[in-house]
Design an enzyme around this catalytic site. Structure first.
Site, PDB file in Angstrom:
ATOM      1  N   ASP A 141      43.937 115.177  28.438  1.00 28.35           N
ATOM      2  CA  ASP A 141      44.675 114.328  27.655  1.00 28.35           C
ATOM      3  C   ASP A 141      44.331 112.893  27.627  1.00 28.35           C
ATOM      4  OD1 ASP A 141      46.828 114.169  25.839  1.00 28.35           O
ATOM      5  OD2 ASP A 141      48.148 113.919  27.543  1.00 28.35           O
ATOM      6  N   HIS A 144      41.070 110.304  22.809  1.00 34.36           N
ATOM      7  CA  HIS A 144      41.330 111.486  21.670  1.00 34.36           C
ATOM      8  C   HIS A 144      40.309 111.496  20.794  1.00 34.36           C
ATOM      9  CE1 HIS A 144      44.926 112.358  24.038  1.00 34.36           C
ATOM     10  NE2 HIS A 144      45.213 113.120  23.254  1.00 34.36           N
TER      11      HIS A 144
HETATM   12  N1  SAH Z   1      49.049 112.454  29.827  1.00 37.30           N
HETATM   13  C1  SAH Z   1      49.771 111.337  29.316  1.00 37.30           C
HETATM   14  C2  SAH Z   1      49.438 110.755  28.034  1.00 37.30           C
HETATM   15  C3  SAH Z   1      47.903 110.086  28.351  1.00 37.30           C
HETATM   16  S1  SAH Z   1      47.472 108.988  26.917  1.00 37.30           S
HETATM   17  C4  SAH Z   1      51.304 111.805  29.150  1.00 37.30           C
HETATM   18  O1  SAH Z   1      51.481 112.907  28.495  1.00 37.30           O
HETATM   19  O2  SAH Z   1      52.130 111.168  29.220  1.00 37.30           O
HETATM   20  C5  SAH Z   1      45.542 108.969  27.034  1.00 37.30           C
HETATM   21  C6  SAH Z   1      45.295 107.996  28.463  1.00 37.30           C
HETATM   22  O3  SAH Z   1      43.901 108.402  28.498  1.00 37.30           O
HETATM   23  C7  SAH Z   1      45.608 106.537  28.249  1.00 37.30           C
HETATM   24  O4  SAH Z   1      46.394 106.063  29.232  1.00 37.30           O
HETATM   25  C8  SAH Z   1      44.220 105.814  28.287  1.00 37.30           C
HETATM   26  O5  SAH Z   1      43.999 104.749  29.221  1.00 37.30           O
HETATM   27  C9  SAH Z   1      43.263 106.872  29.161  1.00 37.30           C
HETATM   28  N2  SAH Z   1      41.950 106.883  28.619  1.00 37.30           N
HETATM   29  C10 SAH Z   1      41.172 107.127  27.552  1.00 37.30           C
HETATM   30  N3  SAH Z   1      40.031 106.831  27.529  1.00 37.30           N
HETATM   31  C11 SAH Z   1      39.700 107.074  28.945  1.00 37.30           C
HETATM   32  C12 SAH Z   1      38.534 107.112  29.878  1.00 37.30           C
HETATM   33  N4  SAH Z   1      37.104 107.294  29.183  1.00 37.30           N
HETATM   34  N5  SAH Z   1      38.829 107.063  31.203  1.00 37.30           N
HETATM   35  C13 SAH Z   1      39.807 107.477  31.699  1.00 37.30           C
HETATM   36  N6  SAH Z   1      41.192 107.245  31.112  1.00 37.30           N
HETATM   37  C14 SAH Z   1      41.079 106.987  29.748  1.00 37.30           C
HETATM   38 MG    MG Z   2      48.674 113.837  24.670  1.00 42.35          MG
END
Ligand code: SAH
Ligand code: MG
Length: 214
Positions: A141, A144
């Site tokens: 997650d 995206h």
């Molecule tokens: N699982 C959380 C939502 C995650 S939102 C919930 O349900 O509340 C997506 C997150 O992925 C963000 O905080 C962003 O900082 C992180 N993210 C995006 N690309 C990333 C990467 N390449 N490495 C680490 N974190 C990443």
């Molecule tokens: Mg999500």
């Protein structure tokens, strides 16, 4: 499958935390982690403010497992300033960057899950390159869009044990409902023959590993 119930104090903490995990899907995540937590550690890619980590942490407590949650805490594209999911209270003005780490720490401490939930702060691909521990459940997650979700799948899914689970969030078969990149990678996982779908709740998909490889 029996239906374990999430302790009400942890459910309240999860609902109180900021994030993108509706209660129904969070409970499905909790259930999946209760089933697969006994097979090995639970790993989450994409911590944000810890909402989903509380559902996973509740299952880790119940099953004697542990959650490792990975995020650079600087936000994905879709949560940067100007984008729909941006939260201006999560910007660190000293650096002019997003920082969800303080909110995560508050959420996990308030839930009392500091023992169960271990945070790794860094880019998922950097951490994946160091990772060598078999996983009972992997929850993807993080970023995206096409490239990050593909990298997360290729970098982390190989660590899921046979009999363990690969869980995707934000799976939208209809483009009108949301971005298609996670859906494409989910289809790829199914087409690999290594995973079979065992549960669907909203945009959450639980796949069980039935054979090695990806
Ligand atoms: N699982 C959380 C939502 C995650 S939102 C919930 O349900 O509340 C997506 C997150 O992925 C963000 O905080 C962003 O900082 C992180 N993210 C995006 N690309 C990333 C990467 N390449 N490495 C680490 N974190 C990443
Ligand atoms: Mg999500």
């Amino acid at each position: 499958m029996s239906h374990p119930s999430m302790p009400s104090d942890l459910l309240r903490a999860a609902e109180h935390a900021k994030g993108f995990m509706p209660r129904e899907e969070g409970l499905a995540l909790f259930e999946a982690a209760c089933s697969y937590g006994p097979r090995g550690p639970i790993c989450e890619i994409g911590t944000y403010c810890g909402k989903s980590a509380i559902y996973l942490g509740a299952a880790a407590r119940r099953t004697g497992s542990v959650v490792v949650t990975v995020d650079h805490h600087r936000g994905s594209e879709e949560i940067q300033p100007g984008w729909a999911h941006h939260d201006p209270t999560l910007v660190d003005p000293r650096f002019g960057k997003m920082d969800s780490l303080p909110a995560f720490r508050t959420a996990i401490a308030s839930a009392g899950l500091e023992e169960e939930v271990v945070a790794i702060v860094g880019r998922s691909e950097r951490v994946a390159a160091l990772w060598n521990t078999p996983l009972g459940l992997l929850f993807i997650d993080g970023g995206h869009s096409e490239e990050p979700v593909t990298r997360d799948y290729e970098g982390w899914a190989p660590h899921v044990v046979v009999g363990g689970a690969l869980v995707f969030h934000d799976i939208y078969p209809d483009p009108a409902d949301g971005g298609q990149a996670p859906y494409g990678v989910y289809l790829r996982a199914l087409a690999s023959g290594a995973f079979e779908e065992v549960a669907v709740t909203g945009s959450l998909r639980v796949l069980e590993r039935v054979a090695p490889g990806i």
